[in-house]
Structures are given as C-alpha cells and as structure tokens.
Scaffold this active site. Structure first.
Site, short mmCIF file in Angstrom:
data_model
loop_
_atom_site.label_atom_id
_atom_site.label_comp_id
_atom_site.label_asym_id
_atom_site.label_seq_id
_atom_site.Cartn_x
_atom_site.Cartn_y
_atom_site.Cartn_z
N ARG A 81 9.17 -9.74 -5.19
CA ARG A 81 9.43 -10.89 -4.32
C ARG A 81 9.73 -12.12 -5.18
O ARG A 81 9.19 -12.27 -6.28
CB ARG A 81 8.23 -11.18 -3.42
N TYR A 209 15.07 -5.89 -2.48
CA TYR A 209 13.74 -5.38 -2.86
C TYR A 209 12.63 -5.73 -1.87
O TYR A 209 12.48 -6.88 -1.47
CB TYR A 209 13.34 -5.92 -4.23
N LYS A 218 6.80 -8.81 5.31
CA LYS A 218 6.27 -10.14 5.02
C LYS A 218 6.97 -11.21 5.87
O LYS A 218 6.33 -12.18 6.30
CB LYS A 218 6.40 -10.45 3.52
N HIS A 238 -2.80 -11.11 5.78
CA HIS A 238 -2.45 -10.19 4.69
C HIS A 238 -3.69 -9.34 4.39
O HIS A 238 -4.34 -9.52 3.38
CB HIS A 238 -2.02 -11.02 3.47
N SER A 260 -1.50 -10.04 -3.45
CA SER A 260 -0.63 -8.91 -3.79
C SER A 260 -1.09 -8.23 -5.08
O SER A 260 -1.41 -8.90 -6.06
CB SER A 260 0.80 -9.41 -3.97
N CYS A 262 -3.81 -6.63 -5.68
CA CYS A 262 -5.23 -6.85 -6.01
C CYS A 262 -6.15 -5.87 -5.30
O CYS A 262 -7.35 -6.12 -5.19
CB CYS A 262 -5.62 -8.29 -5.72
N ASP A 289 -2.00 -3.38 4.48
CA ASP A 289 -1.37 -4.63 4.01
C ASP A 289 -1.39 -5.76 5.03
O ASP A 289 -1.48 -6.91 4.65
CB ASP A 289 0.08 -4.35 3.60
N ARG A 380 6.93 1.02 -6.84
CA ARG A 380 6.27 1.27 -5.55
C ARG A 380 6.63 2.63 -4.99
O ARG A 380 7.64 3.23 -5.38
CB ARG A 380 6.74 0.21 -4.54
P1 GTP Z 1 0.23 -5.21 -2.42
O1 GTP Z 1 0.86 -3.96 -1.90
O2 GTP Z 1 1.06 -5.89 -3.45
O3 GTP Z 1 -0.17 -6.14 -1.33
O4 GTP Z 1 -1.06 -4.75 -3.30
P2 GTP Z 1 -2.53 -4.24 -2.89
O5 GTP Z 1 -3.42 -5.40 -2.62
O6 GTP Z 1 -2.45 -3.19 -1.86
O7 GTP Z 1 -3.05 -3.60 -4.28
P3 GTP Z 1 -3.26 -2.08 -4.70
O8 GTP Z 1 -4.37 -1.42 -3.94
O9 GTP Z 1 -1.96 -1.39 -4.70
O10 GTP Z 1 -3.78 -2.26 -6.20
C1 GTP Z 1 -3.03 -2.97 -7.16
C2 GTP Z 1 -3.48 -2.58 -8.56
O11 GTP Z 1 -4.87 -2.84 -8.73
C3 GTP Z 1 -3.29 -1.08 -8.85
O12 GTP Z 1 -2.84 -0.93 -10.16
C4 GTP Z 1 -4.67 -0.51 -8.69
O13 GTP Z 1 -4.85 0.65 -9.46
C5 GTP Z 1 -5.56 -1.67 -9.15
N1 GTP Z 1 -6.88 -1.63 -8.47
C6 GTP Z 1 -7.11 -1.44 -7.15
N2 GTP Z 1 -8.44 -1.40 -6.89
C7 GTP Z 1 -9.06 -1.58 -8.07
C8 GTP Z 1 -10.45 -1.64 -8.46
O14 GTP Z 1 -11.37 -1.51 -7.66
N3 GTP Z 1 -10.70 -1.86 -9.79
C9 GTP Z 1 -9.69 -1.99 -10.71
N4 GTP Z 1 -10.03 -2.21 -11.98
N5 GTP Z 1 -8.37 -1.94 -10.37
C10 GTP Z 1 -8.08 -1.74 -9.09
C1 SPV Z 2 3.05 -7.82 -1.64
O1 SPV Z 2 3.65 -8.36 -2.58
O2 SPV Z 2 2.02 -8.32 -1.13
C2 SPV Z 2 3.52 -6.52 -1.13
C3 SPV Z 2 4.79 -6.00 -1.64
O3 SPV Z 2 2.88 -5.93 -0.27
S1 SPV Z 2 6.15 -6.72 -0.86
O4 SPV Z 2 6.52 -5.87 0.29
O5 SPV Z 2 7.25 -6.74 -1.84
O6 SPV Z 2 5.83 -8.04 -0.38
MN MN Z 3 0.96 -7.08 0.25
#
Ligand code: GTP
Ligand code: SPV
Ligand code: MN
Length: 595
Positions: A81, A209, A218, A238, A260, A262, A289, A380
């Site tokens: 983004r 993207y 979003k 979110h 994002s 996290c 999400d 992704r």
């Molecule tokens: P968006 O799709 O961007 O909104 O991201 P999200 O909030 O769904 O994050 P996601 O669960 O995909 O995790 C993002 C990154 O953080 C990945 O590389 C995970 O492996 C890492 N991660 C997730 N949970 C944990 C955790 O409990 N501990 C650690 N150390 N890393 C984590």
């Molecule tokens: C985020 O960035 O919080 C996502 C990926 O979930 S995107 O769809 O690119 O916004």
């Molecule tokens: Mn997101």
C-alpha cells in the site's frame, strides 16, 4: 477531457445515476476495447486463469501439491500500500482531519481523472459486482469495481462474494459503492488512491497491489465503512474476529486490532498448544482483518467479517507458527511475490529453516542473498476462508457473533507489557487511540520505526480521526453490555534484541487470562496503566519461562511510561480542537495516576 468533467459524467462516475450509467461513463473515460461483466462463475475464473497463464501474469504452481494455485509477480515498484498517495476527499479539509491526506473533489477531477483517460486502450474493462458481507445479511454492502486487471478480478473472486449474487442485490436495492480502478501504466508518479466518503465512491489508479487495488477491502470496508459507521451507529474496524471455545463448549468471541503485519491473521487462526487442546480448548476463526460491528437486540456488540477470503502475509507463515493458514492455502490460492522452488512450489522466509537449492526469487531471478530476501517481505497469499480448518461455523452468520473482548496491540520492543486491561470503555478508547507500533513492509516507507497508529486505523480511517475517537466514546455509551478492552504485545524484546515471548500458539495463554477477566475471574494487579496479570495469573506450565522473565514481560516501568505518555500527549495535541473531551480527560487521569 472537457466532456468528462461535465457535471453529468462526474455524477455517473460517482455512481449517482445508477449502475448502467456508471459503467457507460467509465467506458467513455477509459476507452477499453471490450467490456466484460463478471458473473463470478468457475468457468469465468478458469478462462481468466488460462489467459493469465498465457500472458505471464500467472505462473502455474505444482498442481499435485498446490492444485489450482498460481504465482503472480507484481511490478517491483508496486508491492505494498502507498499511504502517501492515499486521499480522503471529503467536502472540507476538516472532514479528513489531521491524519489523512486530503484533496478537494475539484482537484481530484483535475489531477486524477486525466490519468484514467484512455488507459484501457487495447484492454478489457471488467465490471465486478461484489458484496462485502454475506448475501443474506441485512448489513451486506454492495460494490462495483471497474478494473483492467485480471489479477484483481481473480483476487476479488476469493476475497468477496462476487458476480451474479451481488448483481442481483444491486438490481434489487439500487445501491452500490462505485469503484473505478485502472492499473494504467503502473507508474508511482501517477498513482492515486482516492476516497469520496460522502459520494460512496473510490478511484484508484496506477497500482495493482492488495489494499490499493482490491477496492472492497481497505477502501470500502474500512475507509468508507468507518465513515458510514459513524453516520449510522456502527463501527468498521481493522480487527480479526475469533471464537475461544472452552472445555464446556462455551464459545467467547473476541476482536483484535493490530496494525498491518502485526499478527491478526496468526491470532485469528491460533491452534492451542497440545496441553490446552487436550483439555478441550479450541480457537475458531471468524475473520482475520476486518470487523463490522453493531449493537445487537441483546445489548451486546456483534461483529461480522465482511470478507470471504484471507490476503495473508507469507513470510513467517509455517506449520510451526500458523498451521491453519498453511492448510488453507494449499489449493485454489494465489501467491503474490513469493519465491519459487525447482518443484514449482512457493517458498518464503520462515516457511522452512533454509532456502531450498535452486530457488527463484520474487523477481524471477536465481536467488542470491545479496539481492535481499527470496520472497518480498510483504508477499501474500489469497486463500478462500472456507478452506481454513479452524473456520467458525458462525463465520457467515448474517448478524455476526457477539463480542466479549476487544483487544488492541502493536509491535513494541519496549514499554508495553504482554497484556493489560483497561479500567473502563473510555480508558480503553484512550488505549486504542494511543496505540504505537513499529512500521512494517505492508506499506511503502521505512520499516521498524515506532509510529502512532490509533486503533490500527491510521491508514484506514475515512473520517476525521478526532471524530472517529468521539464515535468510539459514543458507542461505549450506547452499548448496554459493552466488551471489555485489553492491550497485548507479543513483540517485547530483551537486552539482546530477542523476543521475550514465544508468541503464535502460545498466545493462547494470554487469551485464557482475557477469558478469565471477561468472566469476572483472573488475578490482576491494578497499576496506573490498568489491570496487569498477577505474577502467576498467566499459565506458563510447559514453557521455558522463569518467574523473572514473566515479571519482565509484565513489567510496567514508570520511567518508560512517563516517556510514553509524553509521546502520546504530543500525538494527541496534533488533533487540536478535534480531540474529544473524554479522551483528554482520560489522558489527564493517566498522567495523574503515573504521578
Ligand atoms: P495484515 O494482513 O497486513 O493486516 O497483517 P496481520 O496483522 O494479519 O499480520 P500477520 O498475522 O500476517 O503477521 C505478520 C507477521 O508477524 C508474520 O511474519 C508473522 O509470522 C508475525 N507474527 C504473527 N504473530 C506473531 C507472534 O505472536 N510473535 C511473533 N514473534 N511474530 C508474530
Ligand atoms: C494491510 O496492510 O493491513 C493488509 C494488506 O491487510 S492490504 O490489503 O494491502 O491492505
Ligand atoms: Mn490488514
């Protein structure tokens, strides 16, 4: 150009004159060679796949181990983004507030429409009717996305309820969010993501993207959604949604907002460690999400997932961290910007300990560590939600699920304890408004810098953020039986820069304390920042965590907190008179408690 900016064609481009006029006006602007109305059928999808395999948009993955799955490599300038070119075009600048980029409707017409002009010459213009929410939900919202990207069509088919079902809904209700999308020349200098909250319209140009291009996600579900929610007493957040089932088969639902990349997808799909699974604990995924939340007839807050798929971060996803996402993405999945093994399987950092020999990186080059990671850090996978082994049987319920806990969190190496609970809804709103997190690869820009990201909505709020805080406070007054509010941090680091908490499945232990607190139990210590677990309130059986380490994870260091609240105060001051009195009062109370 002159004819395009006449009042009638702008009305039509905003969708004000109905669907057919929207499509006609779009075609007049974009000048495609062909127009295709998407019906969402399997046959249509297979046709698109064949075209994308032929033109190189898709690379076929190993059809034995990854049936009906494909790899897409996006333009290297278009991998995340782009917040700096994302605008909220409310009638006045005040409407967008201090945290958003703003442009007037007039300037948007002058600067952005010319980039769309004739951009679909030689291309097919796809008309994608889609629904956010299940077709039988009174809360579903229809959109129509015009696009020249087959990749976008294919992703929208996984992420939304697309095609005939949505078209019927639009023909019946007459209403839809108008979304105009063209990849144009994928030029970062000519890239704009424009939102018109008062018009129910989005224009996105120059990017193909993720959140820039899949307009239901979003753009509609969060930016326009947060604006609509404020007008009509609901909330677009979110947030992931999960159900925590106890051994007596009671399921308690929680929603969590982390910025994002996290950890939302990972927490939503948590698989309890063996000792908890044995006792009968389970986690069910409702969404990963986005949550749309309303007050139910029973006086509780109910949340639904408006999406139909997951657009999940690949790096870090493995059988050991998120087995449900691995299982969900072994078929019918689109991989974007991951690496490719000699067996035509996708690969990314963290999937296995070492990169397989003969790897091709995300840009199609033989993998060389000197070029950076094999998979892009924001690579992704797009997978249908129903393929997740832990998907909740209630994930498509028209009213959603009743929420007992709201959880905020961020990626914080320091200061933030593993978990704490707010003293009240209003205090919880301040905690949400104060969320800070290290930036990630999900958006372009520097990674790893702590920034304020209120409610994880900084990039996604379609309102003046001050008014959005006010809406949170008002909702708290209106919900007869509001959820309790918590803050978590999986990312605290020790002096050696190592994560102190094992995370992933072990986050179950934190969810169990939250569950106890929701049920009026769970030992806690009242501190100036809120309730923190008592020293042994979090079960560490079977973990290599000493009481000292647990104390460090839960520590509220007053010196660090003085600095933290000073930063919060400076951030909140930016809102000036937009900041609601309730937030200011809570902030003052926090400062006073900290002494
Ligand atoms: P968006 O799709 O961007 O909104 O991201 P999200 O909030 O769904 O994050 P996601 O669960 O995909 O995790 C993002 C990154 O953080 C990945 O590389 C995970 O492996 C890492 N991660 C997730 N949970 C944990 C955790 O409990 N501990 C650690 N150390 N890393 C984590
Ligand atoms: C985020 O960035 O919080 C996502 C990926 O979930 S995107 O769809 O690119 O916004
Ligand atoms: Mn997101």
């Amino acid at each position: 150009m002159a004819s395009l900016t006449t009042d009638t064609s702008i009305d039509s481009l905003m969708g004000r004159n109905g669907l057919d006029q929207f499509v006609d006006a779009s075609a007049a602007l974009l000048r495609p060679d062909r127009i295709h109305w998407c019906d969402g059928s399997e046959a249509e999808y297979q046709q698109l796949v064949q075209e994308m395999l032929a033109d190189g948009t898709f690379i076929q993955l190993n059809q034995e181990t990854y049936p009906d799955s494909y790899l897409h490599r996006s333009n290297p300038n278009d991998v995340a983004r782009t917040e700096e070119v994302t605008f909220i075009c409310t009638p006045t600048r005040e409407g967008a507030g201090v945290t958003n980029n703003w442009m007037s409707l007039r300037d948007a017409e002058d600067r952005v429409l010319p980039i769309f002009e004739n951009s679909m010459n030689g291309r097919t213009m796809y008309v994608i009717p889609y629904l956010m929410g299940t077709p039988n939900s009174p809360f579903a919202i229809a959109g129509v996305e015009i696009t020249d990207s087959k990749y976008v069509v294919a992703n929208m088919r996984i992420m939304t309820r697309m095609g005939t079902v949505a078209l019927n809904h639009i023909r019946q209700t007459g209403s839809f969010v108008a979304g105009l999308h063209s990849t144009a020349d994928v030029n970062p200098q000519r890239r704009f993501i424009m939102h018109f909250p008062t018009e129910n319209a989005v224009w996105s140009v120059g990017s193909g993207y993720g959140g820039n291009a899949l307009l239901g996600k979003k753009c509609l579900a969060l930016r326009l959604g947060s604006y609509m929610g404020k007008e009509h007493d609901w909330m677009a957040e979110h947030m992931l949604i999960l159900g925590l089932e106890d051994p007596k088969c009671n399921v308690t639902y929680m929603a969590a907002a982390f910025p994002s990349a996290c950890g939302k997808t990972n927490l939503a799909m948590l698989v309890p460690p063996e000792e908890f699974a044995k006792q009968g604990y389970k986690v069910w995924t409702v969404g990963d999400d986005i949550a749309w939340m309303r007050i139910g007839a029973d006086g509780r807050l109910w949340a639904m997932n408006p999406e139909a798929g997951f657009f999940g971060v690949a790096p870090g996803t493995a059988v050991s961290t998120n087995p449900n996402m691995i299982a969900a993405s072994h078929k019918n999945t689109i991989y974007t910007n991951v690496a490719l093994t000699p067996d035509n399987e996708p690969w990314w950092e963290g999937l296995t300990d070492t990169p397989p020999a003969g790897l091709i990186d995300w840009q199609g080059r033989p993998y060389d560590p000197a070029n950076g990671p094999a998979a892009h850090p924001n690579s992704r996978m797009t997978a249908p939600a129903y393929q997740c082994p832990g998907i909740s049987s209630h994930w498509e319920d028209p009213q959603g699920v009743p929420i007992s806990a709201l959880i905020f969190g961020g990626r914080r190496a320091h200061v933030m304890p593993l978990v704490f609970q707010s003293l009240s809804w209003q205090h919880g709103t301040l905690i949400g408004a104060s969320v800070g997190s290290e930036t990630t690869a999900a958006a372009t820009g520097k990674v790893g810098v702590v920034r304020h990201d209120p409610m994880a909505m900084l990039p996604f709020c379609g309102n003046n953020m001050g008014e959005y805080f006010g809406h949170w406070l008002e909702m708290g007054q209106k919900i007869p039986n509001p959820p309790k509010i918590f803050h978590v941090n999986w990312f605290r680091k020790d002096d050696n820069g190592k994560f102190m908490w094992p995370g992933f499945g072990q986050n179950m232990r934190v969810l169990l304390w939250i569950l106890d607190r929701v049920n009026g139990a769970g030992a806690a210590v009242e501190t100036p920042i809120g309730y923190v677990p008592a020293p042994d309130a979090i079960n560490t059986d079977g973990l290599n965590i000493s009481p000292e380490l647990m104390a460090a994870l839960l520590k509220v260091d007053l010196d660090e907190w003085h600095e933290e609240v000073q930063g919060t105060g400076e951030f909140l001051a930016k809102f000036g008179s937009d900041l609601p009195a309730g937030i200011l009062a809570e902030y003052d109370a926090l400062v006073k408690r900290l002494g």
